[in-house]
Scaffold this motif. Structure first.
Motif, short mmCIF file in Angstrom:
data_model
loop_
_atom_site.label_atom_id
_atom_site.label_comp_id
_atom_site.label_asym_id
_atom_site.label_seq_id
_atom_site.Cartn_x
_atom_site.Cartn_y
_atom_site.Cartn_z
N LEU A 74 -10.03 -16.10 3.22
CA LEU A 74 -9.25 -15.01 2.61
C LEU A 74 -9.87 -14.54 1.29
O LEU A 74 -9.73 -13.38 0.92
CB LEU A 74 -7.80 -15.44 2.39
N ASP A 75 -10.56 -15.43 0.60
CA ASP A 75 -11.18 -15.05 -0.67
C ASP A 75 -12.35 -14.08 -0.48
O ASP A 75 -12.86 -13.53 -1.45
CB ASP A 75 -11.65 -16.30 -1.42
N LYS A 76 -12.76 -13.83 0.74
CA LYS A 76 -13.87 -12.91 1.03
C LYS A 76 -13.39 -11.47 1.27
O LYS A 76 -14.18 -10.59 1.58
CB LYS A 76 -14.66 -13.38 2.27
N ARG A 77 -12.08 -11.26 1.10
CA ARG A 77 -11.54 -9.90 1.26
C ARG A 77 -12.08 -9.00 0.16
O ARG A 77 -12.30 -9.44 -0.97
CB ARG A 77 -10.02 -9.89 1.18
N SER A 80 -10.65 -3.24 -2.01
CA SER A 80 -10.21 -1.97 -1.41
C SER A 80 -9.67 -2.16 0.00
O SER A 80 -8.97 -1.29 0.51
CB SER A 80 -11.36 -0.96 -1.40
N ASN A 81 -9.99 -3.26 0.65
CA ASN A 81 -9.56 -3.52 2.02
C ASN A 81 -8.91 -4.90 2.10
O ASN A 81 -9.34 -5.75 2.87
CB ASN A 81 -10.75 -3.48 2.99
N SER A 82 -7.86 -5.14 1.35
CA SER A 82 -7.29 -6.48 1.27
C SER A 82 -6.63 -6.95 2.57
O SER A 82 -6.34 -8.12 2.72
CB SER A 82 -6.29 -6.58 0.11
N GLN A 83 -6.40 -6.02 3.52
CA GLN A 83 -5.83 -6.41 4.81
C GLN A 83 -6.91 -6.71 5.84
O GLN A 83 -6.59 -7.03 6.99
CB GLN A 83 -4.91 -5.31 5.34
N TYR A 84 -8.17 -6.62 5.44
CA TYR A 84 -9.29 -6.79 6.37
C TYR A 84 -10.34 -7.73 5.79
O TYR A 84 -10.50 -7.84 4.58
CB TYR A 84 -9.97 -5.44 6.65
N GLY A 115 -16.26 -2.75 12.01
CA GLY A 115 -16.92 -3.68 11.11
C GLY A 115 -15.98 -4.59 10.34
O GLY A 115 -16.41 -5.38 9.50
N TYR A 116 -14.67 -4.50 10.60
CA TYR A 116 -13.68 -5.31 9.88
C TYR A 116 -12.69 -5.94 10.84
O TYR A 116 -12.41 -5.40 11.91
CB TYR A 116 -12.92 -4.44 8.87
N VAL A 117 -12.15 -7.07 10.42
CA VAL A 117 -11.15 -7.79 11.20
C VAL A 117 -9.84 -7.72 10.43
O VAL A 117 -9.79 -8.05 9.24
CB VAL A 117 -11.56 -9.27 11.41
N TYR A 118 -8.78 -7.31 11.11
CA TYR A 118 -7.46 -7.22 10.50
C TYR A 118 -6.86 -8.62 10.31
O TYR A 118 -6.96 -9.47 11.19
CB TYR A 118 -6.53 -6.38 11.38
#
Length: 190
Positions: A74-77, A80-84, A115-118
Motif C-alpha cells: 500500500l505504501d507504493k500508491r 494522485s492515484n491513492s485508490q490504485y 497500467g494500474y490495479v484497483y
C-alpha cells in the motif's frame, strides 16, 4: 639502609611499569558480551513473513494471492492515484514474494485503469511474526516456525503459530519465495 630501600622500591615500580607497558591493551579491558549475530537468512525470512498476507487456502488461487499482496505494498500508491497501485509493482511483488508470474490481473472493468490495479476498499488483518525455529530441508528449502500476533480489523488481537515453507530463488529480490504458510486456527489470510 634507607637508600637501599628507596632503590629497591623504585626498582619494583620500574618493573611493574615495564610489565604493564608490554601487556596487550585488550587484556586490561573487559570485553562486553554481545548478542550473537542474526543469521542473514533469518532476517530475510522475518522480513518476508511480516509482509505476507497469504495463509492456508489463499495459495490455491492466484487472484487471492494478488489481492492479498496489495495490502503489503500500500505504501507504493501514488498520491494522485491513492485508490490504485501500478500494475508493474503488483506483479513484481507477487513474483518476488511467491514466485507466481501474473500475466493478467482480473479486475472489475468499471474500476480498471490501464497500467494500474484497483485497491478494493476493505478491512484487513495484520500479522506480526517472531521466528521460533528454522529447519533446513534436504531439498535446500527451509521450514520456518513462528509465533504470530494476529490483529483483525474488527476483533481483538490474539497469538497463534505459523509454519512457512521458503525456497531459494536467486531471481527474487528477497532471495527466496514463500510456497505456503499455514496459520493454526485460521482459514485464510483475510
Amino acid at each position: 639502609m634507607k637508600k637501599g630501600l628507596v632503590i629497591l622500591a623504585l626498582s619494583v615500580c620500574v618493573l611493574v611499569l615495564l610489565a604493564c607497558a608490554f601487556t596487550p591493551a585488550s587484556a586490561n579491558v573487559a570485553t562486553p558480551q554481545s548478542e550473537p549475530a542474526q543469521n542473514p537468512s533469518e532476517a530475510r525470512f522475518l522480513n518476508m513473513l511480516n509482509r505476507n498476507f497469504c495463509y492456508n487456502s489463499d495459495f490455491e488461487c492466484a487472484d487471492t494471492v494478488t489481492q492479498n499482496s496489495l495490502l503489503a505494498i500500500l505504501d507504493k500508491r501514488e498520491d494522485s492515484n491513492s485508490q490504485y497501485l501500478p500494475e508493474a509493482v503488483v506483479t513484481g511483488f507477487v513474483n518476488d514474494m511467491y514466485g507466481i508470474e501474473i500475466t493478467d490481473i482480473s479486475e472489475d472493468a468499471s474500476v480498471h485503469r490501464d497500467g494500474y490495479v484497483y485497491i478494493n476498499p476493505r478491512g484487513y488483518t495484520a500479522y506480526s511474526h517472531r521466528i521460533t525455529g528454522i529447519d533446513e530441508n534436504e531439498d535446500g528449502s527451509f521450514t520456518v516456525y513462528s509465533s504470530v500476533t494476529v490483529s483483525p480489523h474488527d476483533d481483538d488481537d490474539f497469538i497463534t503459530e505459523a509454519k512457512t515453507l521458503f525456497v531459494p530463488n536467486e531471481a527474487s529480490a528477497f532471495g527466496f519465495n514463500i510456497i505456503y504458510s499455514e496459520l493454526k486456527g485460521i482459514s485464510s489470510g483475510i
